[in-house]
Design an enzyme around this catalytic site. Structure first.
Site, PDB file in Angstrom:
ATOM      1  N   SER A 163       6.472  21.028  11.941  1.00 46.17           N
ATOM      2  CA  SER A 163       7.587  20.086  11.727  1.00 46.17           C
ATOM      3  C   SER A 163       8.597  20.668  10.739  1.00 46.17           C
ATOM      4  O   SER A 163       9.804  20.441  10.877  1.00 46.17           O
ATOM      5  CB  SER A 163       7.088  18.757  11.178  1.00 46.17           C
ATOM      6  N   PHE A 182       0.827  -1.196   0.000  1.00 42.70           N
ATOM      7  CA  PHE A 182       0.000   0.000   0.000  1.00 42.70           C
ATOM      8  C   PHE A 182       0.865   1.251   0.000  1.00 42.70           C
ATOM      9  O   PHE A 182       2.072   1.193   0.244  1.00 42.70           O
ATOM     10  CB  PHE A 182      -1.023   0.014   1.156  1.00 42.70           C
ATOM     11  N   GLU A 212      10.242  13.193  -0.922  1.00 44.63           N
ATOM     12  CA  GLU A 212      10.974  12.041  -0.369  1.00 44.63           C
ATOM     13  C   GLU A 212      10.090  10.810  -0.474  1.00 44.63           C
ATOM     14  O   GLU A 212       8.953  10.821  -0.003  1.00 44.63           O
ATOM     15  CB  GLU A 212      11.330  12.292   1.101  1.00 44.63           C
ATOM     16  N   THR A 228       6.654   3.234  12.705  1.00 48.13           N
ATOM     17  CA  THR A 228       5.458   3.975  13.113  1.00 48.13           C
ATOM     18  C   THR A 228       5.397   4.078  14.637  1.00 48.13           C
ATOM     19  O   THR A 228       5.137   5.153  15.193  1.00 48.13           O
ATOM     20  CB  THR A 228       4.193   3.252  12.581  1.00 48.13           C
TER      21      THR A 228
HETATM   22  P1  0O2 Z   1       2.588  13.147  10.627  1.00 47.42           P
HETATM   23  O1  0O2 Z   1       3.709  12.293  10.104  1.00 47.42           O
HETATM   24  O2  0O2 Z   1       1.998  12.599  11.891  1.00 47.42           O
HETATM   25  O3  0O2 Z   1       3.056  14.578  10.742  1.00 47.42           O
HETATM   26  P2  0O2 Z   1      -5.418   8.520   1.507  1.00 47.42           P
HETATM   27  O4  0O2 Z   1      -6.704   7.958   2.045  1.00 47.42           O
HETATM   28  O5  0O2 Z   1      -4.735   7.655   0.532  1.00 47.42           O
HETATM   29  O6  0O2 Z   1      -5.557   9.933   1.030  1.00 47.42           O
HETATM   30  P3  0O2 Z   1      -4.050   7.479   3.791  1.00 47.42           P
HETATM   31  O7  0O2 Z   1      -3.398   6.368   3.018  1.00 47.42           O
HETATM   32  O8  0O2 Z   1      -5.211   7.078   4.637  1.00 47.42           O
HETATM   33  O9  0O2 Z   1      -4.463   8.644   2.768  1.00 47.42           O
HETATM   34  O10 0O2 Z   1      -3.038   8.110   4.787  1.00 47.42           O
HETATM   35  P4  0O2 Z   1      -2.192   9.463   4.673  1.00 47.42           P
HETATM   36  O11 0O2 Z   1      -3.101  10.596   5.028  1.00 47.42           O
HETATM   37  O12 0O2 Z   1      -1.547   9.482   3.361  1.00 47.42           O
HETATM   38  O13 0O2 Z   1      -1.116   9.292   5.818  1.00 47.42           O
HETATM   39  C1  0O2 Z   1      -1.475   9.031   7.157  1.00 47.42           C
HETATM   40  C2  0O2 Z   1      -0.279   9.173   8.106  1.00 47.42           C
HETATM   41  O14 0O2 Z   1       0.771   8.345   7.620  1.00 47.42           O
HETATM   42  C3  0O2 Z   1       0.327  10.568   8.216  1.00 47.42           C
HETATM   43  O15 0O2 Z   1      -0.194  11.263   9.301  1.00 47.42           O
HETATM   44  C4  0O2 Z   1       1.772  10.246   8.485  1.00 47.42           C
HETATM   45  O16 0O2 Z   1       1.981  10.027   9.870  1.00 47.42           O
HETATM   46  C5  0O2 Z   1       2.037   8.968   7.794  1.00 47.42           C
HETATM   47  N1  0O2 Z   1       2.708   9.118   6.504  1.00 47.42           N
HETATM   48  C6  0O2 Z   1       2.199   8.720   5.332  1.00 47.42           C
HETATM   49  N2  0O2 Z   1       3.072   8.902   4.360  1.00 47.42           N
HETATM   50  C7  0O2 Z   1       4.174   9.437   4.891  1.00 47.42           C
HETATM   51  C8  0O2 Z   1       5.415   9.822   4.347  1.00 47.42           C
HETATM   52  O17 0O2 Z   1       5.701   9.693   3.178  1.00 47.42           O
HETATM   53  N3  0O2 Z   1       6.322  10.352   5.197  1.00 47.42           N
HETATM   54  C9  0O2 Z   1       6.052  10.490   6.518  1.00 47.42           C
HETATM   55  N4  0O2 Z   1       6.980  11.013   7.282  1.00 47.42           N
HETATM   56  N5  0O2 Z   1       4.875  10.131   7.064  1.00 47.42           N
HETATM   57  C10 0O2 Z   1       3.939   9.584   6.259  1.00 47.42           C
HETATM   58  P5  0O2 Z   1      -0.087  12.831   9.447  1.00 47.42           P
HETATM   59  O18 0O2 Z   1      -0.742  13.151  10.732  1.00 47.42           O
HETATM   60  O19 0O2 Z   1      -0.691  13.460   8.218  1.00 47.42           O
HETATM   61  O20 0O2 Z   1       1.463  13.196   9.486  1.00 47.42           O
HETATM   62  P1  0O2 Z   2       8.485  12.935   9.962  1.00 51.00           P
HETATM   63  O1  0O2 Z   2       7.750  13.272  11.203  1.00 51.00           O
HETATM   64  O2  0O2 Z   2       8.600  11.489   9.741  1.00 51.00           O
HETATM   65  O3  0O2 Z   2       8.021  13.703   8.789  1.00 51.00           O
HETATM   66  P2  0O2 Z   2      17.688  14.050   9.728  1.00 51.00           P
HETATM   67  O4  0O2 Z   2      18.301  12.668   9.757  1.00 51.00           O
HETATM   68  O5  0O2 Z   2      16.260  14.050  10.242  1.00 51.00           O
HETATM   69  O6  0O2 Z   2      18.544  15.040  10.389  1.00 51.00           O
HETATM   70  P3  0O2 Z   2      17.235  13.862   6.902  1.00 51.00           P
HETATM   71  O7  0O2 Z   2      18.484  13.715   6.104  1.00 51.00           O
HETATM   72  O8  0O2 Z   2      16.100  14.549   6.206  1.00 51.00           O
HETATM   73  O9  0O2 Z   2      17.588  14.602   8.272  1.00 51.00           O
HETATM   74  O10 0O2 Z   2      16.709  12.571   7.460  1.00 51.00           O
HETATM   75  P4  0O2 Z   2      16.632  11.059   7.032  1.00 51.00           P
HETATM   76  O11 0O2 Z   2      17.063  10.348   8.231  1.00 51.00           O
HETATM   77  O12 0O2 Z   2      17.304  10.750   5.768  1.00 51.00           O
HETATM   78  O13 0O2 Z   2      15.084  10.850   6.746  1.00 51.00           O
HETATM   79  C1  0O2 Z   2      14.112  11.617   7.304  1.00 51.00           C
HETATM   80  C2  0O2 Z   2      12.858  10.797   7.571  1.00 51.00           C
HETATM   81  O14 0O2 Z   2      13.150   9.407   7.678  1.00 51.00           O
HETATM   82  C3  0O2 Z   2      12.262  11.141   8.909  1.00 51.00           C
HETATM   83  O15 0O2 Z   2      11.472  12.272   8.793  1.00 51.00           O
HETATM   84  C4  0O2 Z   2      11.472   9.917   9.241  1.00 51.00           C
HETATM   85  O16 0O2 Z   2      10.275   9.872   8.508  1.00 51.00           O
HETATM   86  C5  0O2 Z   2      12.393   8.838   8.743  1.00 51.00           C
HETATM   87  N1  0O2 Z   2      13.320   8.443   9.799  1.00 51.00           N
HETATM   88  C6  0O2 Z   2      14.653   8.630   9.824  1.00 51.00           C
HETATM   89  N2  0O2 Z   2      15.187   8.108  10.941  1.00 51.00           N
HETATM   90  C7  0O2 Z   2      14.188   7.573  11.654  1.00 51.00           C
HETATM   91  C8  0O2 Z   2      14.118   6.857  12.898  1.00 51.00           C
HETATM   92  O17 0O2 Z   2      15.096   6.630  13.607  1.00 51.00           O
HETATM   93  N3  0O2 Z   2      12.881   6.448  13.295  1.00 51.00           N
HETATM   94  C9  0O2 Z   2      11.763   6.689  12.550  1.00 51.00           C
HETATM   95  N4  0O2 Z   2      10.613   6.240  13.021  1.00 51.00           N
HETATM   96  N5  0O2 Z   2      11.808   7.364  11.386  1.00 51.00           N
HETATM   97  C10 0O2 Z   2      12.988   7.782  10.926  1.00 51.00           C
HETATM   98  P5  0O2 Z   2      11.390  13.328   9.977  1.00 51.00           P
HETATM   99  O18 0O2 Z   2      11.870  14.624   9.476  1.00 51.00           O
HETATM  100  O19 0O2 Z   2      12.002  12.782  11.189  1.00 51.00           O
HETATM  101  O20 0O2 Z   2       9.889  13.586  10.260  1.00 51.00           O
END
Ligand code: 0O2
Ligand code: 0O2
Length: 271
Positions: free
Chosen positions: A52, A42, A140, A153
């Site tokens: 953020s 998925f 990304e 997660t």
């Molecule tokens: P956060 O990370 O808490 O700030 P759809 O019905 O297809 O439109 P779907 O599949 O139900 O959507 O889920 P959605 O809205 O795409 O994603 C739900 C949550 O999954 C997000 O919550 C994110 O926590 C996480 N997520 C999904 N895709 C990514 C991604 O590519 N990168 C990161 N970092 N998180 C992802 P929030 O509260 O919007 O975001």
């Molecule tokens: P969010 O809430 O997921 O959007 P950084 O390493 O953060 O200084 P960079 O180069 O952007 O800077 O990070 P990286 O590690 O290449 O990838 C960033 C994203 O990968 C994160 O987004 C997470 O979604 C995921 N990620 C990286 N490391 C971890 C980890 O240890 N645990 C989890 N659960 N996720 C990780 P953000 O920005 O953290 O935010």
């Protein structure tokens, strides 16, 4: 930037996430049809929250005017796969695409992070067509298995709760849990063939059942009522007995019956 500016700034990212989600979901259904197996389980996507983005910009020392290039995951797509091998396959499909170009990749599967985090990341340039013309945004793409996603997660929400002060014992247990997820992925790989066979035969069966039922309906359309009833009874019996070769033969017989029905209906029309 005030609230209104942020709204405008995020518009192309919102568009990029929506478009990319549709594209990868379509890729999933295409592969499922072509190969009777979906390497993509998925797809999700999100635009990073303003809070953020601001936090990350401060942490990485990115000035406001350089956020577009300095924060690479404002648009984020996540692709979940069943097996680790699928991740390499999906990454290759992304490299071959003409509608986005890969800027660079981060392989946190071979080199997993200290936290235990594993995933394959690709930073892509994606052109969106806006009312003001084309805009290239960074996105990304995180590709991971279901086990990697389960771990990330939960770890993400714990880190969110504790910020940077995750207790040491929890951190250690999370690392152990990451190893367990790694072992689980390896185990699943070792029985991959059995799992794929089972999934294919399930897909096979559901396709045959679907065909048989729609062919029976078609016979009614050609007024072959007795024949249709006879086939329906045969279908019920085979379905009860879970007899797949029998259902396959029934499907062939139905194809034959329909072409005969079509021929006789055409010759009746000619007369
Ligand atoms: P956060 O990370 O808490 O700030 P759809 O019905 O297809 O439109 P779907 O599949 O139900 O959507 O889920 P959605 O809205 O795409 O994603 C739900 C949550 O999954 C997000 O919550 C994110 O926590 C996480 N997520 C999904 N895709 C990514 C991604 O590519 N990168 C990161 N970092 N998180 C992802 P929030 O509260 O919007 O975001
Ligand atoms: P969010 O809430 O997921 O959007 P950084 O390493 O953060 O200084 P960079 O180069 O952007 O800077 O990070 P990286 O590690 O290449 O990838 C960033 C994203 O990968 C994160 O987004 C997470 O979604 C995921 N990620 C990286 N490391 C971890 C980890 O240890 N645990 C989890 N659960 N996720 C990780 P953000 O920005 O953290 O935010």
């Amino acid at each position: 930037m005030d609230g209104r500016d942020w709204g405008k700034f995020l518009l192309p990212y919102e568009q990029a996430v929506e478009e990319l989600k549709v594209k990868f979901k379509t890729l999933r259904s295409e592969l499922k049809k072509r190969e009777e197996y979906a390497p993509i389980e998925f797809v999700t996507g999100r635009v990073k929250r303003i809070s953020s983005i601001l936090e990350k910009a401060r942490r990485l020392d990115v000035p406001r005017e350089h956020i577009e290039r300095g924060i690479e995951d404002i648009a984020g797509i996540r692709i979940m796969c069943q097996f680790v091998e699928d991740i390499r396959y999906v990454a290759q499909l992304i490299r071959n695409r003409k509608d986005m170009s890969v800027l660079y990749e981060k392989d946190y599967i071979t080199n997993f992070k200290d936290s235990g985090y594993r995933s394959f990341h690709m930073i892509v340039e994606y052109p969106v067509q806006t009312a003001l013309g084309q805009k290239i945004v960074l996105a990304e793409i995180q590709i991971r298995t279901l086990a990697m996603n389960f771990w990330a997660t939960i770890e993400h929400s714990l880190n969110y709760k504790y910020r940077d002060s995750l207790p040491d014992d929890v951190r250690d247990r999370l690392k152990k849990a990451a190893e367990a997820a790694f072992i689980l992925d390896n185990e699943m790989t070792s029985i991959r063939h059995e799992i794929l066979d089972a999934q294919r035969s399930f897909e096979d069966k559901s396709k045959i059942v679907q065909n048989c039922l729609s062919f029976i309906q078609e016979l009614y359309f050609y007024h072959k009522i007795t024949e249709a009833i006879h086939f329906q009874l045969r279908f019920n019996e085979l379905w009860e007995q879970n007899d797949l070769p029998g259902l396959r033969r029934l499907e062939e017989d139905l194809i034959h019956a329909i072409s005969t029905a079509k021929r006789s209906s055409r010759s009746a029309d000619d007369e």
